[in-house]
Motif scaffolding. Structure first.
Motif, PDB file in Angstrom:
ATOM      1  N   VAL A 146       6.009  26.905  45.343  1.00  0.00           N
ATOM      2  CA  VAL A 146       5.734  28.290  44.947  1.00  0.00           C
ATOM      3  C   VAL A 146       6.409  29.259  45.914  1.00  0.00           C
ATOM      4  O   VAL A 146       6.966  30.289  45.500  1.00  0.00           O
ATOM      5  CB  VAL A 146       4.215  28.535  44.876  1.00  0.00           C
ATOM      6  N   ARG A 173       5.003  29.175  38.226  1.00  0.00           N
ATOM      7  CA  ARG A 173       3.830  29.472  39.072  1.00  0.00           C
ATOM      8  C   ARG A 173       2.536  29.153  38.322  1.00  0.00           C
ATOM      9  O   ARG A 173       1.574  28.654  38.919  1.00  0.00           O
ATOM     10  CB  ARG A 173       3.844  30.938  39.496  1.00  0.00           C
ATOM     11  N   ASN A 212      -2.694  33.843  35.574  1.00  0.00           N
ATOM     12  CA  ASN A 212      -1.959  33.042  36.545  1.00  0.00           C
ATOM     13  C   ASN A 212      -2.020  31.548  36.249  1.00  0.00           C
ATOM     14  O   ASN A 212      -1.668  30.732  37.101  1.00  0.00           O
ATOM     15  CB  ASN A 212      -2.498  33.309  37.948  1.00  0.00           C
TER      16      ASN A 212
END
Length: 496
Positions: free
Chosen positions: A179, A205, A241
């Motif tokens: 990441v 991600r 996310n």
């Protein structure tokens, strides 16, 4: 376009092999124009394709037979019929361990890291996240594996084995490193050569975070405090996310690659009448009138209904074929002419999908006493799974409306774990075609409830795979002995 990129990589690989052979033969100075390493885009195409094939081939067959999503048929001595009764040997592991995992996907990914870490770290970041995924699948299937000493090529051909808990620690660090690399300035960035996400670092991600969730939920129930703390911290980032929608699924699309044929479809076409949906999975879905059956399975040729094969029954008696078969969800679009149905083979190999994210949340909430949130996440996972399977909205609504009754029925038979059982059963159905994870869920939760296969050569369902016998020959000082496939071998496995 994708097929062109893939064949271009093969051409580069062949060229490299020929150049190496010529160099050895002629023993002359290297030409400054010679190709000494495949370009990063070509290596990325190869690595992703290797991973897609790995997740749809041997390791999918072993795990899906053990967890009774599929059953082997064909008669005594037929490979899948033998695997289905747990007759899996060290020799069977040679190809998947040495060629597909360490010498295939992981080797490609390591080379990509080495050649891009300094100048084009976004490539390295993608590679590290996929390495983490591959190491996770490998340790979940085998337990202790080489990691810290692995992938050093000629500098260390006999790597030590790390215990599975240490492997998880290393994997989580590898994800974080990947990441970080995605955020760095990069001379070159992946675009269409990234066959999975098209160079979209936001989606990579999301995969990184969702993979972490998958790893953390494995700590349940054995290391519950660790699981709860880590999951709580992670989900505080919010659903944007994570792989929360099907558009973000981590899957390998085989349209335009290898004649459009994913490896599950290829196996079905080349070894017909060996690999049928299991009566365990089909029966569970029949009991619930699950509308996903229409794309998961063909109708049974006997009764016009959905009929699965019994696990362990295929190695005795005459070969049987009067069962439903895998259908469009795993094989791609179908065309029927008369009594013959053909498939494109272009269905994706699904490796980590949006329904799993929601089922992980549902399990977390159920274990922490938040029944309302657990039910909401369960419902979301079911809806997305059904949408992926092409189920009409009205049928989805009807099925979802019946979830409280499922929970109540499971609570009546399983007590306080009724909600958890419903979550894992629905996850088991949604992860049809996903390698290893349904087997992992069964090992750690005991759901769905499974009985050992008929005619089994060992008394219990395997909880681990044997190590490759070629690995034992090549690395005898480090490769562990494995004589019992039914004993827990992964740190999170509580045994039963």
């Amino acid at each position: 376009m994708r097929f062109f990129r893939f064949t271009k990589y093969v051409a580069f690989t062949a060229t490299l092999g020929l150049l190496g052979a010529c160099d050895d033969f002629l023993d002359v100075n290297q030409s400054p124009n010679a190709v000494l390493a495949a370009p990063a885009p070509n290596v990325l195409v190869a690595a992703e394709t290797h991973l897609g094939f790995l997740m749809g081939s041997d390791i999918h067959r072993y795990s899906s037979l053990f967890v009774q999503q599929f059953a082997g048929q064909g008669g005594a001595g037929i490979q899948n019929a033998e695997y289905d009764r747990y007759n899996v040997t060290a020799t069977d592991m040679n190809n998947v361990w040495r060629s597909n995992i360490y010498g295939g996907a992981l080797a490609d990914l390591q080379k990509l890291v080495e050649q891009t870490q300094t100048s084009s770290p976004r490539y390295a970041g993608i590679s590290k996240i996929m390495q983490a995924f591959t190491f996770a699948v490998t340790t979940d299937a085998w337990g202790d594996i080489p990691l810290t000493d692995a992938l050093k090529f000629a500098s260390n051909v006999q790597p030590k084995y790390d215990n599975s808990e240490a492997v998880y620690t290393s994997i989580l660090a590898l994800i974080d490193s990947g990441v970080e690399d995605l955020a760095k300035a990069s001379e070159f960035t992946p675009l269409t050569d990234d066959l999975i996400y098209g160079g979209d670092v936001t989606k990579w991600r999301k995969l990184a975070n969702t993979l972490k969730l998958r790893l953390y939920v494995h700590y349940y129930p054995k290391v519950s405090a660790t699981a709860t703390s880590n999951i709580a911290t992670l989900i505080a980032q919010g659903p944007a996310n994570f792989i929360s929608t099907a558009a973000d699924n981590f899957q390998m699309d085989f349209a335009g690659i290898s004649n459009n044929e994913n490896p599950i479809h290829q196996f079905e076409g080349r070894r017909p009448n060996q690999f049928f949906p299991s009566s365990t999975l089909v029966g569970l879905m029949n009991t619930k009138s699950d509308p996903r059956r229409a794309t998961y399975f063909t109708a049974s040729p006997v009764a016009g209904q959905y009929t699965g094969a019994g696990n362990g029954t295929g190695a005795t008696g005459a070969p049987a074929t009067a069962f439903s078969r895998m259908h469009t969800y795993l094989r791609g679009e179908a065309t029927t002419t008369g009594t013959t149905t053909t498939y494109t083979g272009a269905a994706p190999i699904r490796m980590l999908i949006a329904p799993e994210y929601h089922f992980i949340l549902a399990e977390y909430y159920s274990r922490t006493g938040n029944v309302a949130s657990a039910t909401t996440s369960l419902t979301a996972g079911v809806r997305i799974s059904m949408q992926m399977a092409g189920v009409a909205t009205a049928a989805i609504d009807t099925y979802v409306a019946g979830l409280p009754a499922q929970i109540a029925a499971n609570t009546a038979s399983s007590g306080a774990e009724g909600l958890l059982r419903t979550i894992i059963e629905e996850k088991y159905v949604a992860n049809y075609g996903v390698a290893v994870e349904p087997w992992t869920d069964w090992r750690r939760t005991k759901y769905p409830a499974l009985n050992p296969a008929a005619n089994a050569v060992i008394p219990q369902i395997p909880r681990v795979l044997p190590y490759s016998d070629l690995e034992r020959v090549a690395n005898p000082a480090n490769t562990p002995e494995r004589t019992d496939l039914t004993a827990p071998a992964v740190f999170w496995d509580p045994g039963r």
